[in-house]
Design a protein around this motif. Sequence first.
Motif, PDB file in Angstrom:
ATOM      1  N   GLU A   1     -23.660  79.380  37.437  1.00 31.36           N
ATOM      2  CA  GLU A   1     -22.684  79.135  36.376  1.00 31.36           C
ATOM      3  C   GLU A   1     -23.103  77.889  35.607  1.00 31.36           C
ATOM      4  OE1 GLU A   1     -18.887  78.740  38.179  1.00 31.36           O
ATOM      5  OE2 GLU A   1     -18.977  80.666  39.221  1.00 31.36           O
ATOM      6  N   ALA A   2     -23.070  77.982  34.283  1.00 36.53           N
ATOM      7  CA  ALA A   2     -23.464  76.839  33.447  1.00 36.53           C
ATOM      8  C   ALA A   2     -22.772  76.955  32.096  1.00 36.53           C
ATOM      9  CB  ALA A   2     -24.981  76.815  33.264  1.00 36.53           C
ATOM     10  N   PRO A   3     -22.679  75.850  31.364  1.00 32.09           N
ATOM     11  CA  PRO A   3     -22.125  75.932  30.007  1.00 32.09           C
ATOM     12  C   PRO A   3     -22.937  76.903  29.150  1.00 32.09           C
ATOM     13  CG  PRO A   3     -22.237  73.649  30.735  1.00 32.09           C
ATOM     14  CD  PRO A   3     -22.973  74.462  31.756  1.00 32.09           C
ATOM     15  N   THR A   4     -22.257  77.686  28.355  1.00 33.52           N
ATOM     16  CA  THR A   4     -22.922  78.689  27.521  1.00 33.52           C
ATOM     17  C   THR A   4     -23.979  78.063  26.624  1.00 33.52           C
ATOM     18  OG1 THR A   4     -20.903  80.017  27.544  1.00 33.52           O
ATOM     19  CG2 THR A   4     -22.515  80.518  25.836  1.00 33.52           C
ATOM     20  N   GLN A   5     -23.713  76.866  26.142  1.00 31.60           N
ATOM     21  CA  GLN A   5     -24.661  76.221  25.232  1.00 31.60           C
ATOM     22  C   GLN A   5     -25.969  75.836  25.914  1.00 31.60           C
ATOM     23  OE1 GLN A   5     -21.703  73.161  24.498  1.00 31.60           O
ATOM     24  NE2 GLN A   5     -23.151  71.580  25.163  1.00 31.60           N
ATOM     25  N   ASP A   6     -25.986  75.854  27.248  1.00 35.32           N
ATOM     26  CA  ASP A   6     -27.196  75.500  27.983  1.00 35.32           C
ATOM     27  C   ASP A   6     -27.936  76.730  28.498  1.00 35.32           C
ATOM     28  OD1 ASP A   6     -26.778  72.696  27.745  1.00 35.32           O
ATOM     29  OD2 ASP A   6     -25.285  72.803  29.346  1.00 35.32           O
ATOM     30  N   LEU A   7     -27.625  77.914  27.975  1.00 34.57           N
ATOM     31  CA  LEU A   7     -28.225  79.141  28.481  1.00 34.57           C
ATOM     32  C   LEU A   7     -29.750  79.106  28.395  1.00 34.57           C
ATOM     33  CD1 LEU A   7     -28.051  82.005  29.582  1.00 34.57           C
ATOM     34  CD2 LEU A   7     -27.677  82.821  27.231  1.00 34.57           C
ATOM     35  N   SER A   8     -30.296  78.680  27.263  1.00 35.96           N
ATOM     36  CA  SER A   8     -31.752  78.711  27.081  1.00 35.96           C
ATOM     37  C   SER A   8     -32.484  77.837  28.090  1.00 35.96           C
ATOM     38  CB  SER A   8     -32.119  78.304  25.654  1.00 35.96           C
ATOM     39  OG  SER A   8     -31.678  79.283  24.738  1.00 35.96           O
ATOM     40  N   PRO A   9     -32.130  76.544  28.243  1.00 34.29           N
ATOM     41  CA  PRO A   9     -32.849  75.740  29.249  1.00 34.29           C
ATOM     42  C   PRO A   9     -32.641  76.236  30.673  1.00 34.29           C
ATOM     43  CG  PRO A   9     -31.039  74.484  28.270  1.00 34.29           C
ATOM     44  CD  PRO A   9     -31.197  75.707  27.449  1.00 34.29           C
ATOM     45  N   VAL A  10     -31.480  76.826  30.946  1.00 37.39           N
ATOM     46  CA  VAL A  10     -31.232  77.346  32.296  1.00 37.39           C
ATOM     47  C   VAL A  10     -32.118  78.560  32.567  1.00 37.39           C
ATOM     48  CG1 VAL A  10     -29.528  78.526  33.746  1.00 37.39           C
ATOM     49  CG2 VAL A  10     -28.897  76.430  32.549  1.00 37.39           C
ATOM     50  N   LEU A  11     -32.226  79.468  31.601  1.00 38.40           N
ATOM     51  CA  LEU A  11     -33.108  80.624  31.771  1.00 38.40           C
ATOM     52  C   LEU A  11     -34.563  80.181  31.908  1.00 38.40           C
ATOM     53  CD1 LEU A  11     -31.570  83.211  29.259  1.00 38.40           C
ATOM     54  CD2 LEU A  11     -31.515  83.297  31.769  1.00 38.40           C
ATOM     55  N   ALA A  12     -34.959  79.155  31.169  1.00 42.32           N
ATOM     56  CA  ALA A  12     -36.319  78.640  31.292  1.00 42.32           C
ATOM     57  C   ALA A  12     -36.562  78.066  32.687  1.00 42.32           C
ATOM     58  CB  ALA A  12     -36.575  77.575  30.230  1.00 42.32           C
ATOM     59  N   LEU A  13     -35.569  77.367  33.219  1.00 39.18           N
ATOM     60  CA  LEU A  13     -35.671  76.825  34.575  1.00 39.18           C
ATOM     61  C   LEU A  13     -35.864  77.953  35.584  1.00 39.18           C
ATOM     62  CD1 LEU A  13     -35.289  74.482  36.690  1.00 39.18           C
ATOM     63  CD2 LEU A  13     -32.834  75.022  36.597  1.00 39.18           C
ATOM     64  N   LEU A  14     -35.063  79.004  35.468  1.00 40.52           N
ATOM     65  CA  LEU A  14     -35.178  80.136  36.388  1.00 40.52           C
ATOM     66  C   LEU A  14     -36.554  80.791  36.283  1.00 40.52           C
ATOM     67  CD1 LEU A  14     -31.633  81.727  35.936  1.00 40.52           C
ATOM     68  CD2 LEU A  14     -32.493  80.527  37.949  1.00 40.52           C
ATOM     69  N   ALA A  15     -37.047  80.930  35.076  1.00 43.66           N
ATOM     70  CA  ALA A  15     -38.355  81.564  34.880  1.00 43.66           C
ATOM     71  C   ALA A  15     -39.466  80.743  35.536  1.00 43.66           C
ATOM     72  CB  ALA A  15     -38.633  81.750  33.389  1.00 43.66           C
ATOM     73  N   ARG A  16     -39.392  79.421  35.423  1.00 43.94           N
ATOM     74  CA  ARG A  16     -40.427  78.559  36.019  1.00 43.94           C
ATOM     75  C   ARG A  16     -40.503  78.723  37.527  1.00 43.94           C
ATOM     76  NH1 ARG A  16     -38.402  74.707  32.407  1.00 43.94           N
ATOM     77  NH2 ARG A  16     -37.319  73.564  34.072  1.00 43.94           N
ATOM     78  N   HIS A  17     -39.393  79.083  38.136  1.00 46.65           N
ATOM     79  CA  HIS A  17     -39.353  79.195  39.592  1.00 46.65           C
ATOM     80  C   HIS A  17     -39.346  80.642  40.071  1.00 46.65           C
ATOM     81  CE1 HIS A  17     -38.944  74.885  40.338  1.00 46.65           C
ATOM     82  NE2 HIS A  17     -38.176  74.846  39.257  1.00 46.65           N
ATOM     83  N   GLY A  18     -39.694  81.559  39.185  1.00 41.27           N
ATOM     84  CA  GLY A  18     -39.886  82.946  39.596  1.00 41.27           C
ATOM     85  C   GLY A  18     -38.620  83.718  39.879  1.00 41.27           C
ATOM     86  N   ALA A  19     -37.485  83.266  39.375  1.00 46.30           N
ATOM     87  CA  ALA A  19     -36.241  84.004  39.573  1.00 46.30           C
ATOM     88  C   ALA A  19     -36.282  85.314  38.796  1.00 46.30           C
ATOM     89  CB  ALA A  19     -35.048  83.164  39.131  1.00 46.30           C
ATOM     90  N   VAL A  20     -35.543  86.283  39.291  1.00 41.79           N
ATOM     91  CA  VAL A  20     -35.445  87.586  38.620  1.00 41.79           C
ATOM     92  C   VAL A  20     -33.982  87.818  38.256  1.00 41.79           C
ATOM     93  CG1 VAL A  20     -35.910  90.056  38.782  1.00 41.79           C
ATOM     94  CG2 VAL A  20     -37.375  88.418  39.997  1.00 41.79           C
ATOM     95  N   PRO A  21     -33.546  87.371  37.068  1.00 36.34           N
ATOM     96  CA  PRO A  21     -32.152  87.609  36.665  1.00 36.34           C
ATOM     97  C   PRO A  21     -31.933  89.097  36.417  1.00 36.34           C
ATOM     98  CG  PRO A  21     -33.172  85.862  35.352  1.00 36.34           C
ATOM     99  CD  PRO A  21     -34.271  86.562  36.081  1.00 36.34           C
ATOM    100  N   ASP A  22     -30.756  89.595  36.839  1.00 38.30           N
ATOM    101  CA  ASP A  22     -30.449  90.989  36.547  1.00 38.30           C
ATOM    102  C   ASP A  22     -29.276  91.134  35.586  1.00 38.30           C
ATOM    103  OD1 ASP A  22     -29.295  91.372  39.971  1.00 38.30           O
ATOM    104  OD2 ASP A  22     -28.288  90.437  38.265  1.00 38.30           O
ATOM    105  N   SER A  23     -28.563  90.060  35.343  1.00 41.76           N
ATOM    106  CA  SER A  23     -27.499  90.126  34.340  1.00 41.76           C
ATOM    107  C   SER A  23     -27.028  88.716  34.024  1.00 41.76           C
ATOM    108  CB  SER A  23     -26.306  90.953  34.849  1.00 41.76           C
ATOM    109  OG  SER A  23     -25.613  90.262  35.871  1.00 41.76           O
ATOM    110  N   HIS A  24     -26.448  88.564  32.846  1.00 38.99           N
ATOM    111  CA  HIS A  24     -25.695  87.348  32.571  1.00 38.99           C
ATOM    112  C   HIS A  24     -24.523  87.699  31.666  1.00 38.99           C
ATOM    113  CE1 HIS A  24     -28.516  87.179  29.053  1.00 38.99           C
ATOM    114  NE2 HIS A  24     -27.455  86.715  28.435  1.00 38.99           N
ATOM    115  N   GLN A  25     -23.417  87.050  31.973  1.00 41.38           N
ATOM    116  CA  GLN A  25     -22.172  87.317  31.257  1.00 41.38           C
ATOM    117  C   GLN A  25     -21.664  86.015  30.665  1.00 41.38           C
ATOM    118  OE1 GLN A  25     -19.582  88.942  34.221  1.00 41.38           O
ATOM    119  NE2 GLN A  25     -20.637  90.911  34.327  1.00 41.38           N
ATOM    120  N   THR A  26     -21.270  86.087  29.431  1.00 41.40           N
ATOM    121  CA  THR A  26     -20.684  84.919  28.780  1.00 41.40           C
ATOM    122  C   THR A  26     -19.219  85.185  28.525  1.00 41.40           C
ATOM    123  OG1 THR A  26     -21.343  85.784  26.623  1.00 41.40           O
ATOM    124  CG2 THR A  26     -22.840  84.233  27.691  1.00 41.40           C
ATOM    125  N   GLY A  27     -18.435  84.184  28.785  1.00 38.81           N
ATOM    126  CA  GLY A  27     -17.004  84.296  28.531  1.00 38.81           C
ATOM    127  C   GLY A  27     -16.433  82.913  28.364  1.00 38.81           C
ATOM    128  N   GLY A  28     -16.076  82.560  27.164  1.00 37.25           N
ATOM    129  CA  GLY A  28     -15.582  81.218  26.911  1.00 37.25           C
ATOM    130  C   GLY A  28     -16.699  80.207  27.046  1.00 37.25           C
TER     131      GLY A  28
END
Length: 661
Positions: A585-612
């Motif tokens: 869970e993270a602030p919506t405005q930080d989605l891009s750096p958070v996804l970049a962080l996950l990619a650097r560490h080999g995470a495999v996201p399967d979904s993301h939901q934004t709400g508020g």
Amino acid sequence: MNRPNPPAPVRHDTTDADTDAADRAPGARRLNLGVVAHVDAGKTSLTEALLHLGGAIEQVGRVDDGTTQTDTLSLERQRGITIRSAVAAFAIGDVTVNLVDTPGHPDFIAEVDRSLAVLDGAVLVLSAVEGVQAQTIVLYRALRRLGIPVVFFVNKIDRAGASPERVLQGIRSRLSTALVPLGHVHNPGTAGAEAAPCAWEDPVESEQLTELIADRDEDLLEEWLARGRPIGPQRLRAALGVLTRAGGVHPVLFGSARTGAGVRALTESVIDLLPVTAGDAHAPVAAQVFKVERAGGRRVCTVRLRAGTLGVRDRVSLGGDRSVTVTALEVFRPGGAVRCDRATVGEIARVRGLDDARIGDWIGSRPSATAAAAVLPAPGFETRVVAHDPSRQGELHRALSELADVDPLIGLRPERGAARIRIYGEVQQEVLADTLAAEYGIDVGFRDTGVACVERPSGGGSAALYMGEPGHPYHYTLAVTVEPAAPGSGVELVVAADRSTLPLHVYGNVEGYRAALLEYLDEPLSVGPHGWPVVDARITVTGSGYQPPSPQAAEVRRTTGLVVRQALQRAGTVVCEPVDRFVLEAPTQDLSPVLALLARHGAVPDSHQTGGPLVVITGTLRTTEVNAVRGGLHAAARGEGVLDSTHDHYQPVRAVGRRHG
């Protein structure tokens, strides 16, 4: 293999008059209250303030000075953190409160897990500056899974940067919208900050409280609409108590453990709103072991009595298939634990005589209505522990065995020239080193710390040992095959050998033989060819034989170990590393750096939901990368991100070396 029924508890004569007198005595009603928090939220300081207000201690201790009542270990006082759960008592009117202080650092989440299981209610402490933090969310979710009523206490209102309203918003967005604030803060963030309790008689505040409570109580809503005016304070508090005890709402109070602001209001609220223990003191005894210590070489168990009465010299069943005699009892009273002849339902007691007890055991029988244990993560890392002085390695193993009795999740496994244990993280590792040095005089180092892997058979392999052949000293013949089984299926044992060749004189029948062999497999499967436990294997007994008289059970066990190891070597294994499923869970405005962080560490996201204001990302991540992602999340999400992960599955690692030398 059938086990005999445990003996019924042997009770000493206790007259009804004696029991009734005890139940009528001041403090006969009991509340087992947990104080939980993210590290540094002020949990132990609040515990001290509550004990002082309740008259249990004359002076409030300070974490920084190492003078707190519940952090009694020297390591706790040196580090200023809670490592082991502790119990202290105070009395408010006719209610005795057993206050359970639990660790706040995530490396000691197992200690929290054990403590949560014995609580009637909990105070979840948040800092008025930092607000909702990662461990706050983990603890809240664990409390909710267990159905434990929660009261929030927003602490440190006098610290610079305190913002109670911002914390309320954080609780609503990250934890629960079912909040009922029971006060206001004047001059937050200053030395003169004050917590003003809500004015139940004030028409404006009464209207606001009625609206909040009636939103969760249909009967109260109908009554409010029919009256056309605010509900009276007594009716409102009663409705709030019912909802709080059912987990329908969470009262929120404010204050400062350091100055004492708001502590009295918190005390009054937990007595009024949380469930005070009710139970049958005459029922068969049922007590849960949630802590084990050592004193004078003997175990001292801390238990919560769920039903009945436990007395000195009572003989009771332990863990379902053992019987023990209680040799001494202490119950918690204001000022400390006191010796007594008996403890009754609702009390927390320290019990001697349970020398075979382990954390999680039950004295007597487990009540059917008892909540399940909290679903919190098991230790995900293993490390080798080596004595700096090689001649003391045997002493180290004995010391670790004693500590593993206190903490079964350590998962001690012997290894040549060292020992392997399970840990949560570096802080726990450092504390363990300090404990071994302080309590046992053994200086240790840690080697090869990493995630705990497993091995799976990669093919089929067979092996056999025959009576009389060179190198096989046992009077038993056994042949087995080892094959891969489906991931996650565990170990399957099939007995395909001719029934007449099985040593049934030893085991009674085929099912008894099969049950014994399953137990014998624990040892050869605990360390595979690469040094990790073997899982997901199908083992088939294809041949068996003996000459009268029947072989000893020890001969069958040793032969089984030798043959299974040979078959595993021939089958080959693949080492698999753990993979976690995560929710981030993270602030919506930080989605891009958070996804970049996950990619650097080999995470495999399967979904993301934004709400508020929040985005929720789910996916999988190698366990080795979880701590790195958690550490990087602070910067990527500007301190507002939370990562929650649990073990999901194992997958083959890319390169494998033998783990042990």
